[in-house]
Design a protein around this motif. Structure first.
Motif, PDB file in Angstrom:
ATOM      1  N   VAL A 167       0.844  -1.204   0.000  1.00  0.00           N
ATOM      2  CA  VAL A 167       0.000   0.000   0.000  1.00  0.00           C
ATOM      3  C   VAL A 167       0.880   1.254   0.000  1.00  0.00           C
ATOM      4  O   VAL A 167       0.488   2.294  -0.513  1.00  0.00           O
ATOM      5  CB  VAL A 167      -0.942  -0.003   1.227  1.00  0.00           C
ATOM      6  CG1 VAL A 167      -1.680   1.324   1.361  1.00  0.00           C
ATOM      7  CG2 VAL A 167      -1.943  -1.152   1.117  1.00  0.00           C
ATOM      8  N   ARG A 177      -4.583  11.884  -9.447  1.00  0.00           N
ATOM      9  CA  ARG A 177      -3.738  12.417  -8.394  1.00  0.00           C
ATOM     10  C   ARG A 177      -3.556  11.386  -7.298  1.00  0.00           C
ATOM     11  O   ARG A 177      -4.498  10.712  -6.890  1.00  0.00           O
ATOM     12  CB  ARG A 177      -4.393  13.674  -7.832  1.00  0.00           C
ATOM     13  CG  ARG A 177      -3.435  14.683  -7.279  1.00  0.00           C
ATOM     14  CD  ARG A 177      -4.159  15.851  -6.676  1.00  0.00           C
ATOM     15  NE  ARG A 177      -4.634  16.857  -7.600  1.00  0.00           N
ATOM     16  CZ  ARG A 177      -5.900  17.045  -7.949  1.00  0.00           C
ATOM     17  NH1 ARG A 177      -6.848  16.271  -7.468  1.00  0.00           N
ATOM     18  NH2 ARG A 177      -6.236  18.010  -8.767  1.00  0.00           N
ATOM     19  N   ASP A 178      -2.321  11.267  -6.790  1.00  0.00           N
ATOM     20  CA  ASP A 178      -2.019  10.319  -5.711  1.00  0.00           C
ATOM     21  C   ASP A 178      -2.260  10.933  -4.339  1.00  0.00           C
ATOM     22  O   ASP A 178      -2.001  12.118  -4.140  1.00  0.00           O
ATOM     23  CB  ASP A 178      -0.530   9.934  -5.743  1.00  0.00           C
ATOM     24  CG  ASP A 178      -0.168   9.013  -6.886  1.00  0.00           C
ATOM     25  OD1 ASP A 178      -0.982   8.144  -7.212  1.00  0.00           O
ATOM     26  OD2 ASP A 178       0.946   9.159  -7.432  1.00  0.00           O
ATOM     27  N   VAL A 180      -0.438  11.012  -0.859  1.00  0.00           N
ATOM     28  CA  VAL A 180       0.954  10.754  -0.479  1.00  0.00           C
ATOM     29  C   VAL A 180       1.107  10.668   1.038  1.00  0.00           C
ATOM     30  O   VAL A 180       0.275  11.186   1.787  1.00  0.00           O
ATOM     31  CB  VAL A 180       1.919  11.824  -1.050  1.00  0.00           C
ATOM     32  CG1 VAL A 180       1.908  11.803  -2.567  1.00  0.00           C
ATOM     33  CG2 VAL A 180       1.577  13.202  -0.496  1.00  0.00           C
ATOM     34  N   LEU A 193      -0.105   6.218  -2.015  1.00  0.00           N
ATOM     35  CA  LEU A 193      -1.050   5.107  -1.916  1.00  0.00           C
ATOM     36  C   LEU A 193      -1.450   4.683  -3.331  1.00  0.00           C
ATOM     37  O   LEU A 193      -1.595   5.534  -4.207  1.00  0.00           O
ATOM     38  CB  LEU A 193      -2.291   5.538  -1.116  1.00  0.00           C
ATOM     39  CG  LEU A 193      -2.006   6.079   0.289  1.00  0.00           C
ATOM     40  CD1 LEU A 193      -3.315   6.427   0.997  1.00  0.00           C
ATOM     41  CD2 LEU A 193      -1.221   5.072   1.121  1.00  0.00           C
ATOM     42  N   ARG A 217      -7.814  -2.567  -1.720  1.00  0.00           N
ATOM     43  CA  ARG A 217      -8.165  -1.161  -1.581  1.00  0.00           C
ATOM     44  C   ARG A 217      -7.270  -0.309  -2.483  1.00  0.00           C
ATOM     45  O   ARG A 217      -6.057  -0.514  -2.541  1.00  0.00           O
ATOM     46  CB  ARG A 217      -7.981  -0.710  -0.124  1.00  0.00           C
ATOM     47  CG  ARG A 217      -8.763   0.558   0.216  1.00  0.00           C
ATOM     48  CD  ARG A 217     -10.269   0.292   0.257  1.00  0.00           C
ATOM     49  NE  ARG A 217     -10.588  -0.830   1.119  1.00  0.00           N
ATOM     50  CZ  ARG A 217     -10.692  -0.731   2.443  1.00  0.00           C
ATOM     51  NH1 ARG A 217     -10.557   0.441   3.037  1.00  0.00           N
ATOM     52  NH2 ARG A 217     -10.977  -1.796   3.153  1.00  0.00           N
ATOM     53  N   PHE A 219      -6.779   3.968  -4.073  1.00  0.00           N
ATOM     54  CA  PHE A 219      -6.936   5.338  -3.587  1.00  0.00           C
ATOM     55  C   PHE A 219      -6.775   6.318  -4.739  1.00  0.00           C
ATOM     56  O   PHE A 219      -5.895   6.145  -5.583  1.00  0.00           O
ATOM     57  CB  PHE A 219      -5.872   5.632  -2.522  1.00  0.00           C
ATOM     58  CG  PHE A 219      -5.870   4.625  -1.405  1.00  0.00           C
ATOM     59  CD1 PHE A 219      -6.599   4.853  -0.244  1.00  0.00           C
ATOM     60  CD2 PHE A 219      -5.160   3.432  -1.534  1.00  0.00           C
ATOM     61  CE1 PHE A 219      -6.609   3.907   0.771  1.00  0.00           C
ATOM     62  CE2 PHE A 219      -5.173   2.484  -0.518  1.00  0.00           C
ATOM     63  CZ  PHE A 219      -5.895   2.722   0.631  1.00  0.00           C
ATOM     64  N   ASP A 221      -6.962  10.657  -5.222  1.00  0.00           N
ATOM     65  CA  ASP A 221      -7.252  11.962  -4.640  1.00  0.00           C
ATOM     66  C   ASP A 221      -7.866  12.872  -5.698  1.00  0.00           C
ATOM     67  O   ASP A 221      -7.242  13.814  -6.166  1.00  0.00           O
ATOM     68  CB  ASP A 221      -5.968  12.568  -4.071  1.00  0.00           C
ATOM     69  CG  ASP A 221      -6.254  13.888  -3.351  1.00  0.00           C
ATOM     70  OD1 ASP A 221      -7.436  14.179  -3.085  1.00  0.00           O
ATOM     71  OD2 ASP A 221      -5.295  14.628  -3.077  1.00  0.00           O
ATOM     72  N   GLU A 222      -9.091  12.568  -6.077  1.00  0.00           N
ATOM     73  CA  GLU A 222      -9.785  13.368  -7.076  1.00  0.00           C
ATOM     74  C   GLU A 222     -10.920  14.117  -6.420  1.00  0.00           C
ATOM     75  O   GLU A 222     -11.437  13.695  -5.385  1.00  0.00           O
ATOM     76  CB  GLU A 222     -10.333  12.450  -8.170  1.00  0.00           C
ATOM     77  CG  GLU A 222      -9.255  11.812  -9.008  1.00  0.00           C
ATOM     78  CD  GLU A 222      -8.435  12.840  -9.779  1.00  0.00           C
ATOM     79  OE1 GLU A 222      -9.001  13.503 -10.657  1.00  0.00           O
ATOM     80  OE2 GLU A 222      -7.231  12.985  -9.479  1.00  0.00           O
ATOM     81  N   PRO A 230     -12.779   8.422  -2.112  1.00  0.00           N
ATOM     82  CA  PRO A 230     -11.320   8.521  -2.195  1.00  0.00           C
ATOM     83  C   PRO A 230     -10.644   7.159  -2.031  1.00  0.00           C
ATOM     84  O   PRO A 230      -9.584   6.925  -2.579  1.00  0.00           O
ATOM     85  CB  PRO A 230     -10.952   9.463  -1.050  1.00  0.00           C
ATOM     86  CG  PRO A 230     -12.139   9.518  -0.154  1.00  0.00           C
ATOM     87  CD  PRO A 230     -13.328   9.201  -0.987  1.00  0.00           C
ATOM     88  N   GLU A 231     -11.269   6.264  -1.271  1.00  0.00           N
ATOM     89  CA  GLU A 231     -10.763   4.892  -1.229  1.00  0.00           C
ATOM     90  C   GLU A 231     -11.854   3.965  -1.716  1.00  0.00           C
ATOM     91  O   GLU A 231     -13.017   4.130  -1.383  1.00  0.00           O
ATOM     92  CB  GLU A 231     -10.251   4.492   0.155  1.00  0.00           C
ATOM     93  CG  GLU A 231     -11.164   4.776   1.327  1.00  0.00           C
ATOM     94  CD  GLU A 231     -10.568   4.299   2.657  1.00  0.00           C
ATOM     95  OE1 GLU A 231     -10.074   3.171   2.728  1.00  0.00           O
ATOM     96  OE2 GLU A 231     -10.610   5.089   3.617  1.00  0.00           O
ATOM     97  N   THR A 233     -12.582  -0.245  -3.632  1.00  0.00           N
ATOM     98  CA  THR A 233     -12.064  -1.613  -3.658  1.00  0.00           C
ATOM     99  C   THR A 233     -12.154  -2.199  -5.065  1.00  0.00           C
ATOM    100  O   THR A 233     -13.150  -2.003  -5.746  1.00  0.00           O
ATOM    101  CB  THR A 233     -12.847  -2.489  -2.672  1.00  0.00           C
ATOM    102  OG1 THR A 233     -12.737  -1.914  -1.369  1.00  0.00           O
ATOM    103  CG2 THR A 233     -12.307  -3.908  -2.625  1.00  0.00           C
TER     104      THR A 233
END
Lengths: 583, 583
Positions: A167, A177-178, A180, A193, A217, A219, A221-222, A230-231, A233
């Motif tokens: 992860v 976007r990640d 971090v 992530l 899981r 992730f 970041d939008e 944001p998270e 599966t």
């Protein structure tokens, strides 16, 4: 155990037995001399019965102290009910308590624990642990559990190995976007992530694991749209030594297994439709094929008749709304308003009514003769009583708008039933997609997707024409999964990075490990990932994935129950050697 | 599929059939006129055979181009081997290829793909995707897969529901250090990654889910000791309406199921040992019970004989190393050096040899008569030929040192076989633990563990004496899992927070949602979490959890293969509104 049986277990055959139950007080009916309690647990509801005068006085007094959602343990005798309830499995019996213990009290819950609760969204999210007591929400999580079990059961039977991937990975600018994570032990550096375990599953193929899966899981970041989390599966899978056809067959098998085992529905084999065909017939790469209403192309028929709007249009397409010729002016105006909304973007709507008496009326009578319109009716396979709705303009935008109109009409005509399922594969996606924002091509799927061999030669001359070995599974107009056959040699991967605007240095810095791995005996491989939250909501007949996640976040990415994100201490920031910019 | 069979599948009954295989070139033996190739995939190895002169010339030439780890696809005929290999399941046959296609080439791997590889740790981690091709490493991941499947199978059979809990949660200062994730949408605020889903699983009990499990990733930003990973996996479980005994029985069932299904070993029911007894007999709350060598207490016997070291000691304890009376001076010196190491911390070691001739020799002959020492021998149940090793000092430290010495002697005497398994429950842990660092009590397990009812009254007067409803499962001296019956009412939880030094405000801010939840009908509940990486390594007979993780991190928390953590772009930092402090 604080119980001998669950509240869903007792039947007529248990009559006469002494039992101990534990659960929540769902409801108390106190008719003076007669008292009933509905006792609830995960497994069901059992009725308790006391008679004032007959039952022990202290017991009756204790019952009168109970409130909704008190947790109690009771011991008593199973008796046959005089008036049975055939709506619940325990409806033939009730339990007459000889002892009641209050295990915990409860304040009055902030909303009712019923399917039709009086609690609003915000309140239910704040008290999610109470919301989860409602049967319909709990049922969703039970469905999700079953989906996960059956997914694993099928993939196990197909020799897939479950491997957990990390992860805490590395941030890469391609794609979304990640999130971090600052590293304390490596000052000034960050983990990211995973948006998916893509490169790791490919490395597992290089390692020889052959068939991998993971319910994992991911992730992103939008900015959150209505139904994004944001998270989320994924059912993540990869196979080596396969062709595209093998992957499609294997996961067609998975989805048919799930429908059979979870919903007891036999769905037919999945048809395959090219991206091109999907766009032409439905204006969407995720067509809802529960109903027809395919696009008809009037471009050739309708040009050159001095109707400027059509003459200037790149494309003129329509749908046949069967049986809607009786639509009123008001109804037609509403449709026009709909397609003119900014997010739909059409300039206007042309209609042609094929009246039940055989006459034709349209909003373009000025420009077209009855015979002209008759030939349109033939193209649309329209019968008297049908309504043709036509849009014109630039191809991509017009298709998109007509897709929205088609879905709206599908809804209006009741053609989009949540309990009907229609699945298909959309294949032959374009490899690249032009972005007006960045003025360059982006990977339509991701940079690891392989181009079709016969199209590679077009990469330099006509990149938009290059098709990928990529595929999506679409059910009821929802993309539930997507994947591709991957690139497995360094040269092609480098070519791809170059076309995506990576310098050699950037490619090496971000994906050097993968390029290296391709030089040490990488087998041909491909895979797929399913959006598990979405798949569960689809199976559950719901539009909202949030209802199928135990502890979801709201549109601002907040968990309002635990109140996160939140400030952290200065000590934590200092240890991480980062600082927060003042607002 | 690029193959009709796997490389582990063909048997004598397949002789004469034409097959297609795909895999990696493990080895080529070229004896001039005869050529053999070992073709490897996940399922096994199949031998290919060509005869120069008989086989097609081009084919033979192609084989001579192959290198180690090339990926090839071959079609050929299954034939019976003249000299069979009974070490592999495919050893009775070989395949004579009629066509060979090179699917991918390979550079010479940086180390050999053998159990005894020539690659060092760092090299293997950098090329982990190659390391994972080694049978012993791949076998570990297959074992892990099986462990996960069997865990789910057992828990499913016991009506547990799998629920996914969030990864983006809230930072809380109690316990280990959190990894944090800056929120872009909530400026200046952070998520934290879970150290365990503790509060969420308790909320699921409040919701009525009754029996929950999850095989779940957890995170801890601690300085990494030899065998710790920043991200690790737990089997996380919780049950409602249970007593401690119910939890122990349920998870004793799990571990016995795993031993049976994964290793085909029937382990006996697990004995229960109190924390107190474990400390007295083994000096450890995770005793290795594969062997006896329990502590003997010589405190009473040995005081008052003018041996100052013992007279001043709080405790004088020893072990009987059976059959070690023949230890040389050098061997005894080594043991003394061992216990004097700073991390062991003893000041010295006293030995008493019970020679095979019945005489007694010791390092304390000056202070004790033969009769004195005889009585020690009786206490230690020593026979001629045995060696007694004795430590003295402050209770806690001396027990700890003797525990280390006992384990060392167990190793020396071959009593700690990786393929022998001895499991037990350690119960009745203290609730609180004093920290000299922070000068306050900390929760020994965590703040949600319930004190034993009968001990609550001691919370104010003698907090260290309060026992918890907490339990650990210990196998072969390793704590594989631990849990407790939880507090389920607000008053007790607040009392606990107060004793842990939380102000009312802090408790509310960090755990208000849980305190609130306890007021809405929280049932009695308890649970357990197993360290899944550790459990797998134990089952695999290894000391290292890293060997059982597909992509582990090194002691600096780095993944050297993908090279993370790493710097992120200024754009990313700006979007997150954070800055990195200059070094």
């Amino acid at each position: 155990m604080l119980r001998t049986h669950t509240c869903g277990e007792l039947r007529k055959s248990d009559v006469g037995h002494e039992v101990t139950l534990a659960g929540w007080v769902q409801r108390i009916r106190d008719k003076g001399s007669l008292l009933w309690i509905d006792l609830r647990d995960r497994y069901g509801i059992t009725q308790l019965f006391l008679e004032d005068g007959k039952s022990d006085k202290l017991l009756v007094a204790k019952v009168r102290e109970l409130g909704r959602e008190y947790v109690i343990q009771i011991t008593g005798t199973v008796t046959e009910r005089s008036s049975k309830n055939d709506k619940i499995p325990t409806g033939e019996i009730e339990v007459v308590p000889s002892a009641i213990e209050i295990l915990n009290t409860s304040k009055v819950p902030p909303f009712t624990i019923e399917d039709n609760t009086d609690g609003g969204d915000d309140l239910r999210m704040k008290y999610r642990y109470i919301d989860l007591r409602r049967k319909m929400v709990a049922d969703n999580l039970h469905l999700r559990h079953k989906m996960a079990q059956q997914t694993r059961s099928y993939l196990d039977s197909q020799n897939f190995i479950e491997v957990e991937t990390p992860v805490l990975i590395k941030s890469t600018p391609e794609g979304a976007r990640d999130f971090v994570v600052p590293s304390r032990m490596n000052e000034g550096e960050f983990y990211a992530l995973p948006q998916s375990p893509q490169t790791f599953k490919q490395l597992l193929m290089v390692s020889g694991f052959d068939r991998y899966y993971q319910i994992v899981r991911c992730f992103r970041d939008e900015d959150l749209r209505a139904d994004r989390q944001p998270e989320f599966t994924q059912i993540d899978c990869e196979m080596a030594f396969v062709t595209q056809e093998d992957v499609l067959n294997t996961f067609e098998g998975l989805i048919r297994h799930l429908f059979k085992k979870v919903k007891n529905i036999e769905i037919p084999p999945l048809p395959r439709m090219s991206f091109q065909e999907a766009m032409e017939k439905y204006g969407s790469d995720k067509p809802d094929t529960r109903f027809g209403m395919e696009f008809c192309d009037f471009t050739q028929l309708s040009k050159g008749k001095n109707f400027q709007v059509f003459d200037q249009a790149e494309i003129i397409i329509g749908i046949n709304a069967t049986g809607c010729a009786s639509y009123t002016r008001k109804q037609l105006d509403e449709l026009t308003d709909f397609v003119r909304k900014p997010q739909i973007g059409a300039k206007g709507l042309v209609y042609i009514k094929y009246e039940t008496d055989g006459s034709i009326k349209s909003s373009v009578d000025k420009f077209y003769t009855n015979d002209d319109l008759k030939s349109w009716m033939e193209t649309a396979d329209a019968k008297p009583g049908d309504l043709i709705l036509v849009l014109a303009g630039e191809t991509r935008q017009t298709r998109n708008a007509l897709n929205e109109l088609r879905l709206l009409m599908g809804d209006k005509l009741g053609l989009r039933d949540h309990n009907t399922f229609n699945a298909l594969w959309v294949i032959d996606f374009p490899l690249l997609e032009w972005s007006d924002d960045t003025k360059r091509f982006h990977a339509m799927h991701h940079p690891f997707t392989s181009p079709k061999k016969e199209d590679i030669k077009l990469l330099d001359s006509d990149p938009a024409k290059v098709r990928a070995n990529a595929y999506d599974m679409v059910i009821n107009g929802t993309e539930v999964g997507g994947g591709s056959i991957r690139i497995h040699d360094r040269a092609t991967q480098q070519l791809m990075f170059r076309h995506l605007g990576f310098s050699e240095e950037e490619a090496k810095q971000q994906f050097g490990f993968l390029l290296d791995a391709f030089e040490f005996g990488a087998p041909p491989h491909g895979g797929i990932a399913f959006g598990f939250d979405r798949l569960c909501s689809l199976f559950g007949g719901s539009e909202s994935i949030r209802d199928f996640i135990a502890f979801p976040k709201n549109n601002a990415g907040r968990d309002v129950m635990i109140d996160t994100p939140s400030a952290i201490s200065q000590e934590q920031l200092d240890e991480l050697k980062i600082s927060v910019k003042k607002k």
